[in-house]
Write an enzyme that holds these catalytic residues in place. Structure first.
Site, PDB file in Angstrom:
ATOM      1  N   ASP A 118       8.853 -10.891  -4.467  1.00  0.00           N
ATOM      2  CA  ASP A 118       9.291 -10.379  -5.767  1.00  0.00           C
ATOM      3  C   ASP A 118      10.329 -11.343  -6.335  1.00  0.00           C
ATOM      4  OD1 ASP A 118       7.756  -8.111  -5.673  1.00  0.00           O
ATOM      5  OD2 ASP A 118       9.312  -6.854  -4.808  1.00  0.00           O
ATOM      6  N   ASP A 126       9.525  -3.314  -3.273  1.00  0.00           N
ATOM      7  CA  ASP A 126      10.606  -2.329  -3.312  1.00  0.00           C
ATOM      8  C   ASP A 126      10.181  -0.994  -3.900  1.00  0.00           C
ATOM      9  OD1 ASP A 126      10.323  -3.101  -5.924  1.00  0.00           O
ATOM     10  OD2 ASP A 126      12.271  -4.087  -6.084  1.00  0.00           O
ATOM     11  N   ASP A 152       4.292  -0.369  -4.447  1.00  0.00           N
ATOM     12  CA  ASP A 152       4.109  -1.555  -3.596  1.00  0.00           C
ATOM     13  C   ASP A 152       3.606  -1.184  -2.205  1.00  0.00           C
ATOM     14  OD1 ASP A 152       4.912  -3.526  -5.406  1.00  0.00           O
ATOM     15  OD2 ASP A 152       7.030  -3.198  -4.980  1.00  0.00           O
TER      16      ASP A 152
END
Length: 1087
Positions: free
Chosen positions: A485, A792, A796
Site C-alpha cells: 500500500d 489494512d 483487503d
C-alpha cells in the site's frame, strides 16, 4: 525494467492453489509431484498433515510433535465449539418460548425490576442474563438504551468518566474483560517428555543392568562407575533438552499473549481513548466501524451489519438496529459505523466462555519443519542400519571369541566365561549400538526450526513485526515480490491539508475562509462534521484533540481552522442515514436533516475525480450555484492533476438537496440507496502525506536482494506516480508508462491470461480496488512468484488470505485484516517489511548452518564406529562420550547456530527458492571436506595412535585408554572448530560478527570448559585418562587445521544444479528408456 518470472520458484499443485493433485495445472502453473514431507505454507489439508506424521521416523513422539498441530485435539476443540454454539442457541430459544408463553398467559411482561447494587441501578446477573438471552422485553422494561445507560451511569455522548477509582469499581462490580486461561506446562512436563525418548529409555535400562552387575562383581565403591556414568550422562541430556524446550515454550506463550492483546478506542470523558481490550469495563461506550471486532457484549446505539460466524458458525451477515440491538463479543463489523454500550465482559459473554473452554496454544507445523522431519527420517534410517550392523558385528565377534581385552586375552571363551561376564559384555555392546542410534537419529533437527523461529519471532517483535503464523517467517525468505500500500506504509501517514480549491478558486491559504460567504462555510462545516468517522474533543482550555483515520484527522483539522465547532455543528442537524466509505466506490456519504426543514442535505466525500464526475453544478464563493460546463470541469480536473503531481491526495466534498418526503421510513432506511448523482461541488482539498524517511533505501535494498516492490494504491495515477518516483519504485518519468504504471479498472478489464503477462511488468497500480489487488496477487502467484502483500482494510482480507504472506498494518489495520494476515507490521512502516524479509532469510540460513554442522558430526561418528567395529571389534568412542557428542551436536549446536542474527550478506543473495534443496551443493562440499578430514585423522589415530603418540612404553591397557581419550578429545575439538565454519557456509571469513553473538561465544566457552572437566576430572565416569599438556596442544592443533581446510575447500567450485537434480534426471532417463523398451516389445515379438 521488466523482471523475468522466477521459474526456479516452482509451485506445487496442491489444495492451497486450487488444484487437486500434482499432475496438471489448469492455471498455467508448473506442477511438481510432492512427497510426504512437502506441505504448502498455508491452508494445509488434514490428510497431508496425517501423511507426513505417518512417514516420519520418530524416537520421541511427544517431543518431536510438541510444536505441531494436535489433530485429535483440534477435532475435540471443534466439537466443543459446536456444543457451546448449540447450547447458546437452545438457551435463547427456550427463554424466548417461555417468555412468550408467560406473556400470553398473564398479559404482563414477566420481567423483574432492576435491582440496584452499590451505586449502579442494576445487578450484574440481571445485566448478564438480559445480554446473553438477547432479552428485548427486559431492555424495554429498563427504559431502553437510554434508561439502561442511566442505570449504568453512562453518558451516551461522553461515555463514562474513566477515572482509576471508577474503573476499579466497575471491574469489581461487573467483572473484568478477561477469561481464565489454561496454564502453560511447567518444567516437570518437559522433563517427563524428554524422558520418553525410546533410545534414552533403553540406555537407562542398560545402565541399571550394568550398575547391578558392576556392584555385584566389584562392590559398591568401584562397581557403580560404568552404569552410573551412563545414567548420569542420560539424565544430563534429558535436563539440558528439557531446559531448552521449556524456554522456547515460554517465548511462544509471551507471543500468544501479544496476539490476543487487541487495542481499540473507547469514549471516556468525551474524548476517544485508545486502550487494551482487557481494560474495557461495563458501561464503556465503544465506537465501531467496518472491520472492528466487537470487544465485549453490548447494546448497539445505531445500526450495523455484523458477521457472527465466529460464534454461531453461520457465515452470514446479520443486520443490527434498535429492534435487534444486542451485539455478541468476538463478532466482526461488516458494514456501517456507530457505537455500542458495553453490558457484559469476560466470562459473562459467550465469547469469553468459548475462549475459556478452548486452549489457544495449539501448535502449527511449518513447511521447513516438515521437510526437516523428512531429512531426519532419512538420516535416522541410515543411522539405525549402521547401529544394527555394528551391533551384529560386535555381538558376533564377542561370542565367537574375536574380541580382546586390554591385556590381549579373549573376552569370551565358550564354557569358561561366566554368565554374568557374558551378560555384562553383551550389555556394553548393546549400549554402544543404542548410543550410536542416539547420535545418528537427529531428533533435534526438526526442533531446531522451532528454536530459530522462537528466537526470530522475539527479535522481530523488537523490529515492529508480530508473527501470527509461524510458516510466514520461512516463506518471507522466499518472497520475490512485495505488493505494498502507499498510505501509511510508504508514506508517514501524517496528513495535512496544504491546498484547497473552494468556490471555484484556489484559496491563498488552505484555512483562509475570509473570501467565502457564510453559506459556503456553513455547508462545508456541516459536511466535514457529519460525514466523518473521526471525532473532535474540545476542552474548555486548550487545543482541540482530533481522532480518527489520518485522512479524517486532516479534514477535521482543516474544518477547525475554518471555524468549525464540532459538537455545535453536529447538534444543528440529525443524521438520517450513513453510507460508510467504500474502497470499491471510493466515497462515503451521510444524509442529515435540520428540524423543521422539508429538505435534507446529502453530503458526499471521496476521491476527487470520482466525486467531480457526479457533479452537475458547483457553488461559487458567494454561495451561488453555477452550472458545471465543460470548461469549468476541465479547470477542476487540471487543479486535481496539479495537486496530484505534487504527491497530494485529492479529496472532494459535495452535496445535494433531497425532499424529506422521499426519504424512506426509519425501519426501511437500511436498504436505502442515497442519491449520489446531480451533486453540487463545494470544494477540493490536497492532502500532503510525505514519504517515510528511509523508504527509498529500503526499496533499493529489496531490489538488490531480488525482491520487486510494487505499489498498489487507491489514489489516482498522478499522485501514485509522484510518490513512486520519490520512493524509488519508479526510476524515471520515462518508465512511468502503461503497463508499468496502470489503473485498476484497466488491469481488471484484461483477460486472465493477459493479466498474468501484464502483472510481471506492473510497478504501480493506481485507483485500485481491493479486488484489483486480489487479481494482481493471483496473477503473480500463477507466474511462479512468492507474493507478500500489505493491507489494512476489511476488503483487503481476500488478498491477504490468498497471498503467500499477508502483512496487515498494526496501526491503521482493521481487526478483520489482521485476522486474515500472517504477520502484523506494528508501526505500518515499509522498512519493517524489509526487516521481515531479512529475518525470513535468516531462519532458512540458520537451519542450513545447523544441518551442515550436525551432518558432519553424524557422518564422522558413524564411519569411525563402523570401520573400527568391523576391523578391531571395538569402538573408540564409548557410550558416555557419544552422549556428550550428541549434546554438543544437538541441543548446544542448535542454540549456537540457530540463533545467529541476520546479516547484510543475506540481502545480497537472490530469494530462497521454495523448492530449493535444504542441503545445497556448497553445504555438501563443506560437509564432505570436514567429514573426510575428521574420519581420516581419527582412523589414523585409532589404528596407529600408540606409535604416533609415543605410547609404546606404556602398558597396553593404559596406552589404549590414552589413545581413545585423545581420539575423543580431538573429535570434540574438531566439532568446536567446525561450529565456527558452519556460521558462514559461503564466506571465507567465518569470524565476522562472532563477538556480537554472545550466545554463540557462551556455548563455545561452556563446551570447552566442560570438555576439560570431563577429560581431566571425570575419568572414572567417562573411562578417560588425563592427557599431558603436549597431547592437549596436539589435539588442539589437529582440530584447528579445520579452519584453513575450510578456506581451501571453499575454493573448490561447485555446480549450480543441485546434486539431487542429477539423480532425478538419471532416474527419469532410466524410466523413459524402460518405457521405450516396453513399447518396442510387441513389435519385436512377432509370431
Amino acid at each position: 525494467m521488466e523482471q523475468p518470472s522466477p521459474s526456479r520458484y516452482q509451485r506445487h499443485c496442491d489444495e492451497e492453489t486450487g488444484n487437486q493433485g500434482g499432475i496438471g495445472g489448469g492455471n498455467g502453473e508448473i506442477c511438481v509431484s510432492y512427497d510426504a514431507f512437502d506441505i504448502p505454507p498455508k491452508n494445509v489439508p488434514v490428510e497431508r498433515l496425517r501423511r507426513w506424521r505417518q512417514a516420519a521416523l520418530v524416537l520421541n513422539a511427544s517431543r518431536r510433535f510438541r510444536y505441531t498441530l494436535d489433530l485429535k485435539k483440534e477435532e475435540e476443540k471443534e466439537q466443543l465449539r459446536r456444543k457451546i454454539r448449540a447450547h447458546a442457541q437452545v438457551i435463547r430459544a427456550a427463554f424466548l418460548f417461555k417468555e412468550a408463553g408467560e406473556r400470553e398467559a398473564s398479559g404482563k411482561s414477566g420481567v423483574a425490576p432492576a435491582v440496584p447494587i452499590g451505586s449502579y441501578g442494576i445487578a450484574p446477573d440481571q445485566l448478564t442474563t438480559m445480554t446473553r438471552d438477547h432479552d428485548m422485553s427486559s431492555l424495554q422494561e429498563y427504559g431502553g438504551v437510554k434508561g439502561l445507560s442511566n442505570l449504568l451511569k453512562t453518558n451516551l455522548d461522553k461515555g463514562i468518566v474513566g477515572s482509576d477509582a471508577e474503573l476499579l469499581h466497575r471491574r469489581n462490580t461487573f467483572g473484568a474483560n478477561t477469561y481464565p486461561q489454561k496454564k502453560g506446562r511447567n518444567f516437570l512436563v518437559f522433563l517427563w517428555e524428554a524422558c520418553q525418548d525410546l533410545t534414552l529409555v533403553i540406555l537407562i535400562i542398560a545402565a541399571v543392568i550394568s550398575l547391578v552387575l558392576g556392584i555385584k562383581t566389584e562392590g559398591v565403591k568401584e562397581g557403580w562407575y560404568d552404569g552410573g556414568s551412563i545414567a548420569f550422562a542420560v539424565f544430563l541430556v534429558i535436563l539440558v533438552t528439557a531446559t531448552s524446550d521449556y524456554k522456547q515454550s515460554l517465548q511462544f506463550q509471551n507471543l500468544n499473549e501479544e496476539k490476543r492483546n487487541i487495542h481499540l478506542e473507547v469514549i471516556r470523558g468525551g474524548r476517544r481513548v485508545r486502550i487494551s481490550i482487557f481494560d474495557i469495563v461495563v458501561g464503556d461506550l465503544v465506537p465501531l466501524k467496518i472491520g472492528d471486532q466487537v470487544p465485549a457484549a453490548g447494546i448497539l446505539i445505531s445500526s450495523l451489519a455484523v458477521d457472527e460466524s465466529s460464534l454461531t458458525g453461520e457465515s452470514k451477515i446479520v443486520h443490527k438496529d434498535l429492534k435487534t440491538p444486542f451485539l455478541m463479543s468476538g463478532c466482526k463489523v461488516a458494514d456501517g459505523y456507530g457505537s455500542m454500550l458495553v453490558t457484559a465482559v469476560g466470562i459473562n459473554t459467550e465469547w469469553g466462555l468459548l475462549m475459556a473452554s478452548i486452549s489457544e496454544d495449539s501448535g502449527e507445523e511449518t513447511p521447513l519443519q516438515v521437510r526437516l522431519n523428512g531429512v531426519a527420517t532419512l538420516i535416522g534410517i541410515v543411522g539405525l542400519s549402521v547401529a544394527a550392523f555394528v551391533l551384529v558385528v560386535l555381538i558376533t565377534r564377542f561370542f565367537t571369541g574375536h574380541t580382546k581385552k586390554y591385556d590381549g586375552s579373549t573376552q569370551f571363551i565358550k564354557g569358561q566365561t561366566s554368565v554374568k561376564d557374558a551378560i555384562d559384555g553383551a550389555v556394553k555392546i548393546l549400549t554402544i549400538a543404542v548410543t550410536i542410534v542416539v547420535v545418528a537419529v537427529p531428533e533435534g533437527l526438526p526442533l531446531a526450526v522451532t528454536l530459530t523461529l522462537a528466537y526470530s519471532m522475539r527479535k522481530m517483535m523488537a523490529d515492529k513485526a508480530l508473527v501470527r503464523r509461524l510458516s510466514s517467517c520461512e516463506t518471507m525468505g522466499s518472497a520475490t515480490t512485495i505488493c505494498s500500500d502507499k498510505t501509511g506504509t510508504l508514506t508517514l501517514n501524517k496528513m495535512t491539508v496544504v491546498e484547497a480549491h473552494v468556490g471555484g478558486m484556489k484559496l491563498p491559504a488552505p484555512d483562509d475562509a475570509k473570501q467565502l460567504s457564510p453559506s459556503v462555510s456553513s455547508l462545508l462545516i456541516e459536511g466535514i462534521s457529519q460525514n466523518t468517522t473521526g471525532s473532535v474533543y474540545e476542552p474548555e482550555n486548550g487545543t482541540p484533540e482530533v481522532t480518527g483515520t489520518p485522512t479524517e484527522k486532516a479534514i477535521l483539522s482543516w474544518g477547525i481552522k475554518l471555524g468549525m465547532k464540532f459538537d455545535d455543528a453536529r447538534s444543528k442537524t440529525s443524521i438520517l442515514h450513513v453510507f460508510p466509505f467504500n474502497s470499491e466506490k471510493k466515497r462515503g456519504g451521510v444524509a442529515v436533516h435540520e428540524v423543521g426543514s422539508e429538505v435534507i442535505h446529502v453530503h458526499w466525500k471521496g476521491a476527487a475525480e470520482i466525486i467531480l464526475a457526479s457533479c452537475t453544478s458547483w457553488m461559487d464563493s458567494h454561495g451561488h450555484l453555477q452550472e458545471m460546463n465543460p470548461n469549468q470541469m476541465d479547470s477542476f480536473k487540471e487543479a486535481i492533476e496539479e495537486m496530484a503531481a505534487l504527491s497530494l491526495r485529492c479529496v472532494a466534498l459535495a452535496y445535494r438537496l433531497f425532499e424529506m418526503e422521499n426519504v424512506p421510513m426509519e425501519q426501511e432506511r437500511d436498504s436505502w440507496a442515497m442519491p449520489e448523482n446531480d451533486l453540487i461541488l463545494l470544494g477540493i482539498v490536497g492532502i500532503k502525506d510525505p514519504c517515510r524517511p528511509g523508504v527509498r533505501d529500503a526499496v533499493e535494498l529489496c531490489t538488490s536482494a531480488g525482491v520487486k516492490v510494487r505499489m498498489v494504491t487507491g489514489d489516482n495515477l498522478h499522485t501514485a506516480k509522484a510518490i513512486a518516483l520519490d520512493c524509488g519504485i519508479l526510476q524515471s518519468e520515462e518508465e512511468a508508462m502503461e503497463p508499468t504504471l496502470i489503473e485498476g479498472k484497466v488491469f481488471r478489464a484484461y483477460s486472465e491470461k493477459a493479466r498474468e503477462e501484464i502483472a510481471e511488468k506492473i510497478s504501480v497500480m493506481g485507483r485500485s480496488s481491493p479486488n484489483d489487488k486480489l487479481l494482481l496477487v493471483q496473477a503473480l502467484r500463477k507466474r511462479g512468484h512468492v507474493v507478500a502483500v500489505t493491507g489494512d482494510g476489511t476488503n483487503d482480507a481476500p488478498a491477504l488470505h490468498d497471498a503467500d504472506i499477508g502483512l496487515a498494518m498494526g496501526i491503521q489495520g482493521t481487526e478483520v485484516a489482521k485476522e486474515s494476515s500472517d504477520i502484523i507490521i506494528l508501526d505500518d512502516n515499509f522498512a519493517s517489511v524489509v526487516k521481515v524479509v531479512r529475518w525470513g532469510r535468516s531462519v532458512y540460513a540458520n537451519i542450513q548452518k545447523f544441518i551442515q554442522f550436525q551432518l558432519t558430526v553424524n557422518v564422522a561418528a558413524l564411519v569411525i564406529n563402523v570401520v573400527a567395529s568391523v576391523s578391531a571389534g571395538d569402538v573408540p568412542l564409548n557410550a558416555v562420550e557419544l552422549l556428550w557428542v550428541n549434546l554438543i551436536m544437538d541441543t548446544l549446536g542448535a542454540l549456537a547456530l540457530a540463533t545467529e542474527p541476520p546479516t547484510d550478506h543475506l540481502m545480497k543473495r537472490p530469494p530462497v527458492g521454495r523448492r530449493e534443496p535444504l542441503i545445497t551443493n556448497i553445504m555438501w562440499r563443506n560437509l564432505i571436506v570436514q567429514a573426510l578430514y575428521q574420519i581420516t585423522i581419527l582412523l589414523v589415530l585409532n589404528f596407529g595412535g600408540r606409535s604416533l603418540l609415543g605410547l609404546s612404553d606404556e602398558t597396553r591397557e593404559r596406552a589404549d585408554k590414552m589413545k581413545n581419550t585423545f581420539i575423543f578429545n580431538t573429535f570434540v575439538f574438531c566439532q568446536i572448530f567446525n561450529e565456527f565454519n558452519a556460521r558462514k557456509p559461503d564466506e571465507m571469513n567465518v569470524f565476522t560478527g562472532v563477538t556480537r553473538n554472545r550466545l554463540f561465544m557462551g556455548i563455545i566457552g561452556i563446551t570447552l570448559v566442560l570438555q576439560i572437566m570431563i577429560v581431566e576430572f571425570l575419568g572414572k565416569f567417562t573411562s578417560t585418562i588425563r592427557l599431558s599438556w603436549k597431547l592437549w596442544l596436539v589435539s588442539l592443533g589437529i582440530a584447528s587445521l579445520s579452519w584453513p581446510l575450510a578456506v581451501a575447500g571453499k575454493l573448490i567450485p561447485v555446480p549450480k544444479t543441485p546434486i539431487g537434480e542429477y539423480f532425478r534426471r538419471y532416474f527419469k532417463m532410466q524410466r523413459k528408456e524402460s518405457e521405450a523398451d516396453e513399447c518396442d516389445q510387441p513389435s519385436d515379438s512377432r509370431p
